[in-house]
Design an enzyme around this catalytic site. Structure first.
Site, PDB file in Angstrom:
ATOM      1  N   SER A  26      -5.184   1.598   8.892  1.00  0.00           N
ATOM      2  CA  SER A  26      -4.844   2.941   8.243  1.00  0.00           C
ATOM      3  C   SER A  26      -6.044   3.667   7.905  1.00  0.00           C
ATOM      4  CB  SER A  26      -3.839   2.844   6.976  1.00  0.00           C
ATOM      5  OG  SER A  26      -4.513   1.940   5.968  1.00  0.00           O
ATOM      6  N   GLY A  58       0.891   3.069   3.162  1.00  0.00           N
ATOM      7  CA  GLY A  58       1.665   2.300   2.206  1.00  0.00           C
ATOM      8  C   GLY A  58       2.841   2.982   1.535  1.00  0.00           C
ATOM      9  N   THR A  90       0.466  -3.093   5.701  1.00  0.00           N
ATOM     10  CA  THR A  90       1.473  -2.094   5.764  1.00  0.00           C
ATOM     11  C   THR A  90       1.880  -2.141   7.168  1.00  0.00           C
ATOM     12  OG1 THR A  90       0.863  -0.969   4.080  1.00  0.00           O
ATOM     13  CG2 THR A  90       2.531   0.121   5.403  1.00  0.00           C
ATOM     14  N   GLU A 167     -11.302   2.073  -3.911  1.00  0.00           N
ATOM     15  CA  GLU A 167     -11.960   2.992  -3.168  1.00  0.00           C
ATOM     16  C   GLU A 167     -13.014   3.521  -4.296  1.00  0.00           C
ATOM     17  OE1 GLU A 167      -9.683   5.753  -0.789  1.00  0.00           O
ATOM     18  OE2 GLU A 167      -8.979   3.689   0.553  1.00  0.00           O
ATOM     19  N   THR A 200      -5.097  -4.846   2.289  1.00  0.00           N
ATOM     20  CA  THR A 200      -6.691  -4.898   2.493  1.00  0.00           C
ATOM     21  C   THR A 200      -7.427  -4.661   1.584  1.00  0.00           C
ATOM     22  OG1 THR A 200      -6.400  -2.675   3.294  1.00  0.00           O
ATOM     23  CG2 THR A 200      -6.291  -4.419   5.109  1.00  0.00           C
ATOM     24  N   HIS A 201      -7.233  -3.641   0.556  1.00  0.00           N
ATOM     25  CA  HIS A 201      -8.128  -3.296  -0.657  1.00  0.00           C
ATOM     26  C   HIS A 201      -8.153  -4.244  -1.713  1.00  0.00           C
ATOM     27  CE1 HIS A 201      -7.483   0.374   1.375  1.00  0.00           C
ATOM     28  NE2 HIS A 201      -8.233   1.097   0.610  1.00  0.00           N
TER      29      HIS A 201
HETATM   30  N1  DGL Z   1      -4.424  -0.779   4.395  1.00  0.00           N
HETATM   31  C1  DGL Z   1      -3.150  -0.710   3.523  1.00  0.00           C
HETATM   32  C2  DGL Z   1      -2.615  -2.009   3.657  1.00  0.00           C
HETATM   33  O1  DGL Z   1      -3.120  -2.914   3.550  1.00  0.00           O
HETATM   34  C3  DGL Z   1      -3.579  -0.001   2.090  1.00  0.00           C
HETATM   35  C4  DGL Z   1      -3.894   1.414   2.432  1.00  0.00           C
HETATM   36  C5  DGL Z   1      -2.637   2.306   2.680  1.00  0.00           C
HETATM   37  O2  DGL Z   1      -1.924   2.332   2.227  1.00  0.00           O
HETATM   38  O3  DGL Z   1      -2.903   2.686   3.906  1.00  0.00           O
HETATM   39  O4  DGL Z   1      -1.605  -2.226   3.414  1.00  0.00           O
END
Ligand code: DGL
Length: 280
Positions: A26, A58, A90, A167, A200-201
């Protein structure tokens, strides 16, 4: 004639093997998956797409996340990739079945590898999962673990504030510690011995989460497990890149903000030299 066919087949194999792996997220969080791929598969050519114009996923509905994921996958597949990695928890949680239905190339998400690792790692049979509200609501990790070990007990918690903390680079210090304690403090009363970082974060907050949860909890990083899964799928399908030329990395974003380069460097562990903006 036979040797010509063999020559053509080997040329086709070599073209497929040196084709890039396509990865989308995303936004920039999927760079934590790229970081692990670079460590484990340094010879592979990579194309990364971060849908920064439409992030976050998300907090969006499944229908929207599926539509976005289809357009991301379509873009990468048009670039001739040999394998698609959905490096977003997500999107993996809600869009993987429809992507596998729509596209024929091998597709790897981040949920199944993390779920398998957690089942292997738990001794108490009690596992925690943290992620975005959509990932948690989908119960994707719970279902994946129960399909391997039906008796497993799963504790889930959405931790939406972890994304902006990562972030912003606020991954240690008082604010990070209080936020982690607020979300995860109650987990300490359970007998869980494994916690899946299902976003991922979250790998950026790993040291703080470990500090709050204590050293006895095993943290499962889905980025690491996914990179291992990719390695396995490339080997199984005999499509690893054997070419010794310098691997190509391409980065595409749907929106390039001024802060992108510095934030992305933190996620990837090295600076990104060039980014191209695209419209989907
Ligand atoms: N990349 C999203 C995840 O791993 C986190 C950021 C989002 O909410 O898009 O779920």
């Amino acid at each position: 004639m036979g040797s010509l066919t063999a020559k053509i087949n080997s040329m086709i194999d070599s073209i497929i093997n040196s084709s890039p792996i396509g990865i989308f997220d995303s936004g920039i969080g999927g760079l934590t998956v790229v970081r692990e791929i670079l460590k484990k598969l340094p010879r592979e050519n990579l194309i990364y797409l971060g849908d920064t114009a439409r992030v976050p996923y998300g907090t969006k509905s499944s229908k929207t996340v599926i539509t976005y994921s289809q357009s991301n996958a379509g873009f990468l597949i048009s670039k001739g990739i040999k394998l698609l990695v959905v490096a977003c928890n997500t999107a993996s949680a809600v869009a993987l079945p429809s992507l596998r239905w729509d596209f024929e190339i091998p597709i790897i998400g981040v949920i199944e590898p993390g779920a398998r690792k957690a089942v292997r790692a738990t001794k108490t049979g009690k596992v925690g999962v943290i992620g975005t509200p959509s990932t948690i609501k989908s119960n994707a990790y719970k279902k994946a673990m129960e399909s391997i070990a039906p008796e497993i007990k799963v504790y889930s918690k959405a931790c939406p504030l972890f994304v902006p903390l990562a972030e912003e680079g606020w991954t240690d210090g008082e604010i990070a510690e209080l936020t982690v304690k607020k979300y995860l403090g109650h987990f300490k009363e359970s007998a869980m011995d494994v916690l899946i970082l299902g976003c991922t974060h979250y790998p950026l907050l790993k040291p703080m989460i470990q500090k709050v949860m204590g050293e006895d909890i095993t943290l499962v990083d889905s980025a690491e497990e996914t990179a291992l899964e990719i390695k396995g799928v490339l080997e199984e399908n005999a499509i690893s890149n054997k070419n010794s030329s310098i691997p190509q990395r391409e980065f595409y974003l749907t929106d390039v903000s001024e802060t992108f380069i510095s934030i992305a460097g933190r996620f990837l562990g090295e600076e990104i030299q060039q980014v191209e903006q695209i419209d989907l």
